[in-house]
Design an enzyme around this catalytic site. Structure first.
Site, short mmCIF file in Angstrom:
data_model
loop_
_atom_site.label_atom_id
_atom_site.label_comp_id
_atom_site.label_asym_id
_atom_site.label_seq_id
_atom_site.Cartn_x
_atom_site.Cartn_y
_atom_site.Cartn_z
N GLU A 1 75.26 101.49 28.67
CA GLU A 1 74.67 100.27 28.10
C GLU A 1 75.42 99.02 28.57
OE1 GLU A 1 72.09 99.78 25.55
OE2 GLU A 1 71.42 101.81 26.00
N GLY A 2 75.88 99.08 29.80
CA GLY A 2 76.64 97.96 30.39
C GLY A 2 78.12 98.22 30.25
N GLY B 1 101.69 116.87 19.55
CA GLY B 1 101.17 118.01 20.32
C GLY B 1 99.83 118.49 19.78
N ILE C 1 99.57 109.97 17.25
CA ILE C 1 100.07 110.22 15.89
C ILE C 1 100.06 111.71 15.56
CG2 ILE C 1 99.49 109.84 13.43
CD1 ILE C 1 98.72 106.94 14.23
C1 LIG Z 1 76.62 109.82 29.44
C2 LIG Z 1 75.79 108.74 29.99
C3 LIG Z 1 74.54 108.47 29.42
C4 LIG Z 1 73.73 107.46 29.95
N1 LIG Z 1 72.48 107.27 29.43
C5 LIG Z 1 71.63 106.44 30.09
C6 LIG Z 1 70.25 106.38 29.70
O1 LIG Z 1 69.82 107.03 28.75
N2 LIG Z 1 69.43 105.62 30.43
C7 LIG Z 1 69.85 104.87 31.50
O2 LIG Z 1 69.04 104.18 32.10
N3 LIG Z 1 71.15 104.89 31.87
C8 LIG Z 1 72.04 105.67 31.20
N4 LIG Z 1 73.36 105.73 31.59
C9 LIG Z 1 73.79 104.94 32.76
C10 LIG Z 1 74.77 103.86 32.44
O3 LIG Z 1 74.14 102.79 31.80
C11 LIG Z 1 75.46 103.47 33.76
O4 LIG Z 1 76.33 104.55 34.10
C12 LIG Z 1 76.22 102.19 33.67
O5 LIG Z 1 75.34 101.10 33.55
C13 LIG Z 1 77.14 101.95 34.88
O6 LIG Z 1 76.47 102.15 36.07
P1 LIG Z 1 77.12 103.09 37.20
O7 LIG Z 1 77.51 104.37 36.56
O8 LIG Z 1 76.19 103.14 38.35
O9 LIG Z 1 78.44 102.36 37.60
P2 LIG Z 1 78.59 101.18 38.70
O10 LIG Z 1 77.59 100.14 38.44
O11 LIG Z 1 78.65 101.79 40.06
O12 LIG Z 1 80.02 100.63 38.32
C14 LIG Z 1 81.22 101.22 38.76
C15 LIG Z 1 82.38 100.31 38.38
O13 LIG Z 1 82.22 99.04 39.01
C16 LIG Z 1 82.22 98.01 38.04
N5 LIG Z 1 81.32 96.93 38.47
C17 LIG Z 1 80.04 97.03 38.94
N6 LIG Z 1 79.55 95.82 39.19
C18 LIG Z 1 80.50 94.91 38.87
C19 LIG Z 1 80.60 93.50 38.88
N7 LIG Z 1 79.59 92.74 39.28
N8 LIG Z 1 81.76 92.93 38.46
C20 LIG Z 1 82.79 93.68 38.04
N9 LIG Z 1 82.77 95.03 38.00
C21 LIG Z 1 81.64 95.64 38.40
C22 LIG Z 1 81.74 98.68 36.78
O14 LIG Z 1 82.11 97.94 35.62
C23 LIG Z 1 82.42 100.02 36.86
O15 LIG Z 1 83.75 99.91 36.44
C24 LIG Z 1 74.19 106.70 31.04
C25 LIG Z 1 75.46 106.95 31.60
C26 LIG Z 1 76.23 107.95 31.10
C27 LIG Z 1 77.56 108.24 31.75
#
Ligand SMILES: Cc1cc2nc3c(=O)[nH]c(=O)nc-3n(C[C@H](O)[C@H](O)[C@H](O)COP(=O)(O)OP(=O)(O)OC[C@H]3O[C@@H](n4cnc5c(N)ncnc54)[C@H](O)[C@@H]3O)c2cc1C
Length: 410
Positions: free
Chosen positions: A390-391, A367, A364
């Site tokens: 958080e999932g 640029g 909306i």
């Molecule tokens: C900015 C930021 C702040 C955060 N803060 C915290 C914090 O304070 N404390 C903490 O503990 N964590 C924290 N996290 C971690 C966050 O909760 C995880 O990044 C998140 O749970 C995903 O895990 P991963 O990055 O290892 O991705 P992965 O688990 O490797 O997932 C990669 C991709 O695969 C998909 N995938 C994985 N398993 C499945 C499945 N069974 N079925 C379908 N798809 C799947 C996922 O949905 C995603 O698209 C933070 C992350 C970020 C980026």
């Protein structure tokens, strides 16, 4: 026909106290957070002066966040978080991050642990403190059962020794109090895990890499390395007796630990959904105001159905997300079981709404929306986190899928 049961009270009117609180938080978000947002996004640093200012007025405090978590309607936190994140998501997370770690102790800890550690997670005006919740690891993100950080008990000194590497910890390494999830019995997966409080200044805990992120850049995210970190026995969240009783049940074939953890996650999800609602609402309001002002072809762009319909969808989506968040938050606080994964539903819908609505806001603004002179590109970058932390959205769908089919969806 049996008499219908009296419905539990549910109201969409927050009442005078929450309305007053909402206006107060909104004032801080509008006057202090939003004007500072672009600067801290560029600096990619924790906005200590904003935290100090919030502490000075009692907003960054255990009293404030504790009071909102305990509000009997369940709406205190959703309302407060929506306003803070309407101001800015990065600064909002700097202000809200400690309370997420505090909840991990408050929901499973003893009264002594709550009394000892929660005040240290916030500090005082003039001496602000932070807390971090460290669950994720390089090989254990969505799959929290794969956590390898190990906690070993030393009977002689009544101490736990923690070893491992955490990643993605909000406030990791700069927090005073770290809450660390570790495995005490690796063969039991997520059911063999426990949380530990690492007191300020404990030797062996250090910050690893600090991440340079796509969005919420004013929030500090880093690795946390735990190398022979010794914590007193009283730092095991919930205490040893409870842990041992739980492990006994699990060894005997029970699923208690897993179910308790799922309930805790399900209960915290609406608060994260509320953050996403705040970002989405900010983008909707900004785009709406812009569409009323910006003239093309001799009339406001908002007079085109293409734009007005987009705004209608954005407004409806924000409202719908907020209602799902409020429903889930009310259910959690009023002891209802979230059998249809209402917590996950609220987080999934709010997170995806934030991404879509912020993207529509860029469209909306044309640029202008694509430049850093306007806030909507930042909000779009910020919004993306809500489909990841958080999932992830996929994990939320998996949980909802299980709830609605009754099948073991993987
Ligand atoms: C900015 C930021 C702040 C955060 N803060 C915290 C914090 O304070 N404390 C903490 O503990 N964590 C924290 N996290 C971690 C966050 O909760 C995880 O990044 C998140 O749970 C995903 O895990 P991963 O990055 O290892 O991705 P992965 O688990 O490797 O997932 C990669 C991709 O695969 C998909 N995938 C994985 N398993 C499945 C499945 N069974 N079925 C379908 N798809 C799947 C996922 O949905 C995603 O698209 C933070 C992350 C970020 C980026």
């Amino acid at each position: 026909m049996s008499e219908p049961q009296a419905p539990a009270a549910f109201s969409l009117d927050p009442g005078p106290d929450l309305t007053q609180m909402r206006d107060w938080v909104h004032g801080f978000a509008a006057d202090v957070i939003r004007p500072a947002a672009a600067e801290w996004d560029e600096r990619e640093q924790t906005p200590w002066p904003v935290l100090e200012e919030a502490a000075k007025i009692g907003l960054y405090s255990l009293d404030f966040f504790g009071g909102q978590w305990l509000d009997e309607s369940g709406l205190g936190i959703p309302i407060a978080f929506e306003e803070l994140f309407w101001g800015d998501a990065g600064i909002g997370l700097s202000l809200a991050g400690s309370s997420l770690a505090a909840v991990a102790v408050a929901s499973n800890g003893t009264q002594e642990q709550i009394g000892e550690w929660l005040p240290q997670m916030f500090g005082t005006p003039g001496d602000v403190k932070l807390a971090a919740f460290c669950a994720s690891e390089p090989d254990a993100g969505s799959d929290v059962g794969a956590i390898r950080t190990r906690a070993t008990y030393l009977e002689a000194s009544d101490e736990w020794v923690l070893n491992g590497a955490k990643t993605w910890a909000t406030n990791g390494g700069i927090a005073d109090v770290h809450v660390v999830v570790a495995t005490v019995e690796p063969s039991l997966g997520s059911r063999g895990q426990a949380s530990f409080i690492v007191p300020p200044g404990t030797p062996g805990l250090s910050q690893g890499q600090k991440f340079r992120k796509h969005g919420i850049r004013a929030s500090h995210t880093a690795e946390v390395v735990l190398s022979d970190v010794k914590v007193p026995g009283r730092c095991l969240v919930g205490g040893r007796e409870r842990l041992q009783a739980r492990l006994e049940r699990v060894r005997a074939g029970g699923r208690a630990g897993e179910q308790a953890a799922m309930r805790t996650f399900e209960a915290s999800r609406p608060s994260v959904g509320a953050m996403a609602v705040g970002v989405a609402r900010a983008a909707f309001e900004y785009a709406r105001d812009y569409a009323r002002e910006r003239q093309q072809f001799g009339r406001p762009i908002g007079q085109n159905q293409a734009i007005a319909f987009m705004l209608a969808d954005m407004s409806a989506a924000v409202d719908a997300a907020r209602l799902l968040v409020w429903r889930a938050a009310w259910m959690v606080r009023n002891g209802q079981s979230l059998d249809a994964a209402q917590g996950s539903v609220s987080k999934l819908v709010a997170g995806e709404t934030a991404v879509r609505v912020t993207e529509q806001a860029i469209q909306i603004l044309g640029g202008n929306g694509y430049t850093r002179d306007y806030p909507v590109e930042r909000w779009h970058r910020d919004a993306k986190i809500f489909t990841i932390f958080e999932g992830t959205s996929e994990i939320q769908r998996m949980i909802i899928g299980r709830a609605v089919t009754g099948l073991d969806v993987r």
